[in-house]
Design a protein around this motif. Structure first.
Motif, mmCIF file in Angstrom:
data_model
loop_
_atom_site.group_PDB
_atom_site.id
_atom_site.type_symbol
_atom_site.label_atom_id
_atom_site.label_comp_id
_atom_site.label_asym_id
_atom_site.label_seq_id
_atom_site.Cartn_x
_atom_site.Cartn_y
_atom_site.Cartn_z
ATOM 1 N N UNK A 67 28.088 42.681 46.103
ATOM 2 C CA UNK A 67 28.923 43.046 44.963
ATOM 3 C C UNK A 67 29.518 41.779 44.377
ATOM 4 N N UNK A 68 29.531 41.682 43.056
ATOM 5 C CA UNK A 68 30.028 40.482 42.401
ATOM 6 C C UNK A 68 31.085 40.861 41.367
ATOM 7 N N UNK A 69 32.287 40.354 41.590
ATOM 8 C CA UNK A 69 33.406 40.594 40.675
ATOM 9 C C UNK A 69 33.691 39.294 39.929
ATOM 10 N N UNK A 70 33.551 39.334 38.584
ATOM 11 C CA UNK A 70 33.709 38.146 37.757
ATOM 12 C C UNK A 70 34.868 38.352 36.776
ATOM 13 N N UNK A 71 35.685 37.325 36.638
ATOM 14 C CA UNK A 71 36.664 37.272 35.548
ATOM 15 C C UNK A 71 36.505 35.913 34.883
ATOM 16 N N UNK A 72 36.218 35.933 33.609
ATOM 17 C CA UNK A 72 36.007 34.665 32.902
ATOM 18 C C UNK A 72 36.531 34.781 31.484
ATOM 19 N N UNK A 84 25.975 38.415 25.669
ATOM 20 C CA UNK A 84 26.567 38.093 24.362
ATOM 21 C C UNK A 84 27.802 38.950 24.087
ATOM 22 N N UNK A 85 28.697 39.000 25.062
ATOM 23 C CA UNK A 85 29.897 39.811 24.903
ATOM 24 C C UNK A 85 31.114 39.015 25.348
ATOM 25 N N UNK A 86 32.254 39.171 24.665
ATOM 26 C CA UNK A 86 33.463 38.474 25.096
ATOM 27 C C UNK A 86 34.217 39.198 26.211
ATOM 28 N N UNK A 87 33.721 40.330 26.684
ATOM 29 C CA UNK A 87 34.407 41.071 27.747
ATOM 30 C C UNK A 87 34.552 40.186 28.982
ATOM 31 N N UNK A 88 35.777 40.122 29.496
ATOM 32 C CA UNK A 88 36.121 39.093 30.486
ATOM 33 C C UNK A 88 35.979 39.537 31.935
ATOM 34 N N UNK A 89 35.870 40.831 32.211
ATOM 35 C CA UNK A 89 35.923 41.343 33.587
ATOM 36 C C UNK A 89 34.660 42.145 33.879
ATOM 37 N N UNK A 90 34.011 41.840 35.008
ATOM 38 C CA UNK A 90 32.758 42.525 35.338
ATOM 39 C C UNK A 90 32.681 42.815 36.830
ATOM 40 N N UNK A 91 31.985 43.893 37.167
ATOM 41 C CA UNK A 91 31.594 44.185 38.546
ATOM 42 C C UNK A 91 30.121 44.540 38.532
ATOM 43 N N UNK A 109 32.102 46.425 32.960
ATOM 44 C CA UNK A 109 32.198 45.251 32.091
ATOM 45 C C UNK A 109 33.176 45.612 30.988
ATOM 46 N N UNK A 110 34.307 44.935 30.982
ATOM 47 C CA UNK A 110 35.363 45.353 30.074
ATOM 48 C C UNK A 110 36.291 44.184 29.759
ATOM 49 N N UNK A 111 37.205 44.435 28.862
ATOM 50 C CA UNK A 111 38.187 43.423 28.495
ATOM 51 C C UNK A 111 39.299 43.363 29.541
#
Length: 890
Positions: free
Chosen positions: A284-289, A299-306, A321-323
């Motif tokens: 599982x990969x949790x990203x905040x960028x 190609x999305x500015x959404x900053x939070x993903x799982x 994948x969300x803001x």
């Protein structure tokens, strides 16, 4: 020394120092043979070089590199072999040891090397501590936390080994519903035993309150980190699943290079990645960028993903994948957030295509920083295209990063210092390689890597000017985006230069032994040219059905279709920004594409009905539909995708769905009087694509809302993106058109046309979003469309863009005589299989002997039945609901 004998038609080899270490950035100048102008090459990061194809003869190589003695070598190009060129250390520096690595600029930036080889630092007990990061909470129950060693005073990661629990709770209901479809629950809960964190410097502070006593670094932490590093550096050319395509494809991130940007700029937008080994899900990969976006590949500015990265499992996918949570609370979340670190102004690219299809290119890229302090630029570039040199405006070598194409081989350039905001500067990139062109036979080529054949800084996320020069074998022709400026022959090379008169989102070209045909358009003024291949590609040459193809006459037919669609789209949508349109045949059989003023049509678009019958042995209605649709679909992309771009994957339906709608519009308005049969069959095909279940008993529409775009793809719904974004996107626009139609005005599409013209004009300089289209639609909605009573279309977009319901209708009617020879039509309409709030306007038709005529439309809400009475001037042959498939129904 005697001459070296080679038989290859290219001179290639490796440059090394006396110790055998490779030398990058060596200058190789080739003269002799029949060359009138020297060929100048640079050795790449592995010391390798290769020339374009050369005629047999005797050539001279002069190899130079700062710190080494020049080397001159004679080569007779007659037999096969590889050159191994060894440079001696310059005499004046023989007393000083000059390692070859210190002279190589590929992958050798000193701070990058530290990040690439970073080890473990201090270890602490880490028990009974909760770390909250946006929507996620890490509950560390017991274990150890080992920080990575510092790089230039910055800690860029940590490794947890022990027992813990991960929870993610979405902010908005739409994301919760998507998570439920993926996992069966509206939240994620996962026990974990290992987590690797990579982050920017300030993130370390959030771990400090949980630190216990110092502990010895466990062997497990080193093993976990080494295994993680190995996984992060694997690239797969053929992806097994959607997540592998995103995270291990040609645009995969080099995590060390991404962190380098944060080490060089302590104010770099926040970066926090967590890689969890869970009890049920092993990766599982949790990203905040911030700014860049958690998944820039989308190609999305959404900053939070799982992401559940498990390409061979049925629950592989982008789960969330969300803001940022704070953006939703502050109501600032938007697809229009600028995710760029640099803005590209201009590309100037010179490309040589050798006889073997290899590219040798030099690209000058002008850009402007948008974030203070940034020094690292990431480009989209096919990893098979190897960068050999990066220089600044003064010609000074710059460090760059491009690992092996089988590893995390994305291309990054490193500036020596951060340029000031507002200052435009440029770098030059030299690169070469294969996999862009593949020979299809007898002068035709498959053109791949259509967005990554050059160093592309921001993808479709911005528009820039392009100045493109191509040098190719003289028997072939290049057709490029832009306007042709000059053509000439230099020795055995055909040279052409193309410049885009307006900024465009992407550059591309087609290539082969093309013949040209022109067709004027006196109505719109577009200059239309067709380019066709006189021979079939190898894979189709033995097919008897295609032996009778007449490429010139079929090209004329394709150009006539193009002209008709250009006229139709100009009338309905406004003027396209491109005055010249190039329609090119490609050897791909069932794949079309459209770049700015350059259209790629599949070879199947050049077949007639007899050839298609011979090809399949029967009339294949699905394939016939594709051939009917492909040309008007691709032509309309000059508006949808290029004149009007999209902001993120959520909004891509505004491109593909609108282009699909435009193909249907062509079948109604562009083919003459007898349009009804093909038009109805077109919308019926789209309806089936949306609603027919696959082998997992899942219909594309059940995979998620239209707004989810590419995230509809999963192991159980691999075709959902294609079968929702295109057809349902088309239906959304068609339903708006249906509701806006007036039975009173002579031009029944008047309101719809006004809406579409305003939409195009409003987005020529900025990307379109679902909400910006909705806002314009609300300006042009009729009173009858105000089913919510608030002069908004929330009800419609919630149902069809953000929702998944599709109604079923039942229609009954009776005809009875009325006064004055008129006829009373009594209708009963039942809507079912929706919730109590679902509302729709349903069109009603009658046939008085000359085909179905629209009488009006009836509003209906929820699972209900309504009756209506209409007085008709005469007795109709038949009455019908939704006769032309204007609305989507089961």
């Amino acid at each position: 020394m005697g001459p070296t004998w080679l038989s290859a038609q290219a001179i290639s080899g490796t440059v090394q120092d006396p110790s055998g270490a490779v030398i990058a950035g060596a200058r190789i100048e080739i003269t002799g043979g029949d060359l009138t102008v020297p060929i100048v090459l640079s050795s790449d990061g592995l010391g390798r070089f290769a020339s374009p194809d050369l005629k047999p003869g005797t050539y001279s190589l002069r190899v130079t590199r700062e710190g080494f003695e020049p080397l001159v070598k004679t080569v007779d190009l007659l037999g096969a072999g590889q050159l191994q060129l060894t440079l001696s250390i310059a005499r004046q520096q023989e007393a000083i040891s000059v390692p070859a690595k210190s002279l190589a600029f590929a992958n050798s930036d000193p701070v990058y090397r530290k990040l690439r080889e970073v080890g473990l630092g201090e270890t602490f007990r880490f028990d009974n501590f909760a770390l909250t990061w946006d929507t996620a909470t890490f509950q560390f129950q017991k274990g150890t936390l080992t920080f990575l060693s510092t790089v230039d005073g910055v800690v860029t990661g940590a490794v947890f080994v022990g027992e813990g629990h991960f929870n993610l709770k979405p902010v908005i209901p739409l994301d919760a519903r998507e998570l439920s479809r993926r996992t069966g629950a509206a939240e994620v809960n996962e026990d974990f035993s290992e987590v690797v964190f990579r982050f920017t410097g300030e993130a370390r502070l959030k771990f400090l309150p949980g630190l216990g006593n110092r502990s010895e670094t466990a062997y497990e932490a080193a093993a976990v980190f080494n295994q993680w590093r190995e996984r992060m550096r694997q690239r797969h050319e053929q992806a097994l699943g959607f997540t592998q395509y995103l995270l291990q494809g040609e645009t995969m991130d080099n995590v060390d290079a991404d962190l380098l940007a944060a080490v060089y700029n302590r104010a770099h937008p926040e970066f926090f990645n967590a890689y969890l080994r869970g009890k049920r899900h092993k990766d599982l990969r949790f990203f905040v960028r911030n700014r860049v976006g958690a998944l820039p590949q989308l190609d999305s500015p959404e900053e939070v993903a799982l992401i559940n990265f498990d390409p061979e499992a049925m629950d592989d996918g982008v789960w969330y994948l969300s803001h940022l949570k704070s953006e939703y609370l502050n109501r600032t979340a938007s697809s229009l957030e600028d995710r760029r670190l640099f803005a590209t102004h201009r590309y100037k690219i010179e490309t040589v295509i050798a006889k073997n299809g290899h590219l040798f290119s030099s690209a000058s890229i002008s850009f402007e920083p948008l974030v203070a302090g940034e020094r690292v630029l990431k480009f989209g570039l096919l990893p098979n295209l190897r960068v050999t040199k990066v220089t600044d405006e003064q010609g000074r070598d710059l460090y760059f990063i491009q690992e092996s194409r089988k590893e995390d081989g994305s291309f990054y350039a490193i500036l020596p210092q951060a340029p000031p905001l507002g200052k435009v500067q440029s770098i030059n990139v030299e690169y070469a390689g294969d996999k862009v062109l593949e020979e299809a036979g007898d002068g035709s080529f498959y053109v791949s890597a259509r967005t990554s054949w050059y160093p592309n800084l921001n993808g479709f996320g911005e528009k820039a000017f392009y100045d493109l020069t191509f040098r190719v074998p003289r028997k072939y022709k290049v057709i490029s985006v832009g306007r042709l400026q000059t053509e000439s022959i230099e020795q055995d090379l055909a040279v052409s230069r193309w410049i885009t008169p307006v900024p465009v989102a992407v550059a591309g070209f087609n290539y082969g032994a093309y013949e040209k045909l022109e067709l004027p358009d006196e109505i719109t003024g577009y200059k239309i040219s067709g380019y066709y291949l006189s021979e079939l590609p190898n894979n189709l040459r033995r097919n008897r059905a295609l032996q009778s193809m007449a490429p010139r006459s079929m090209t004329k037919y394709a150009l006539e279709q193009t002209r008709a669609q250009l006229q139709l789209c100009s009338f309905y949508f406004g003027k396209s920004p491109y005055e010249e349109i190039y329609v090119t045949e490609q050897p791909n059989f069932n794949f079309g594409q459209s770049w700015p003023n350059l259209i790629y049509l599949p070879i199947s678009a050049y077949t007639d009905s007899t050839q298609r019958w011979m090809l399949f042995g029967h009339i294949d209605s699905k394939f016939t539909g594709f051939v009917q649709e492909v040309t008007p679909h691709e032509v309309s992309h000059q508006w949808w995708g290029h004149a009007v771009g999209w902001a993120s994957y959520h909004d891509q339906w505004l491109s593909e769905g609108f282009a699909e709608f435009s193909a249907g519009l062509f079948l109604q308005q562009g083919v003459g009087a007898n349009w009804q049969k093909d038009y109805i069959e077109f919308w019926e095909r789209l309806r089936r694509r949306i609603l027919e279940k696959n082998r997992f008993a899942v219909a594309p529409n059940d995979a998620g809302p239209l707004w989810m775009g590419l995230r509809l793809i999963s192991p159980r719904t691999g075709d959902a993106y294609q079968n929702v974004t295109y057809p349902k996107g088309a239906y959304v626009l068609q339903m708006l058109r249906s509701m806006m139609r007036s039975t009173e005005d002579h031009d029944q599409d008047k309101a719809f046309i006004a809406m579409m013209h305003e939409f195009v004009e409003a987005h020529r300089e900025r990307a379109a979003t679902t909400e910006s289209f909705k806002a314009i639609a609300e300006k042009h909605m009729t009173k009858l469309m105000d089913l919510g009573g608030n002069h908004r279309l929330d009800w419609f977009f919630n149902e069809w863009v953000y929702g998944m319901q599709v109604p079923r209708y039942h229609f009954e009617y009776q005809l009875t005589p009325a006064d004055g020879g008129k006829v009373k039509l009594h209708m009963t309409i039942t809507q079912s299989e929706v919730d109590e709030h679902f509302a729709m306007l349903v069109p009603v038709f009658a046939d008085f002997g000359k085909g179905m005529i629209r009488l009006g439309q009836a509003g209906i809400i929820g699972n209900s039945t309504r009756s209506f009475d209409i007085t008709l001037p005469s007795q109709p042959k038949k009455a019908a609901l939704n006769a032309y498939k204007d609305i989507l129904e089961r």
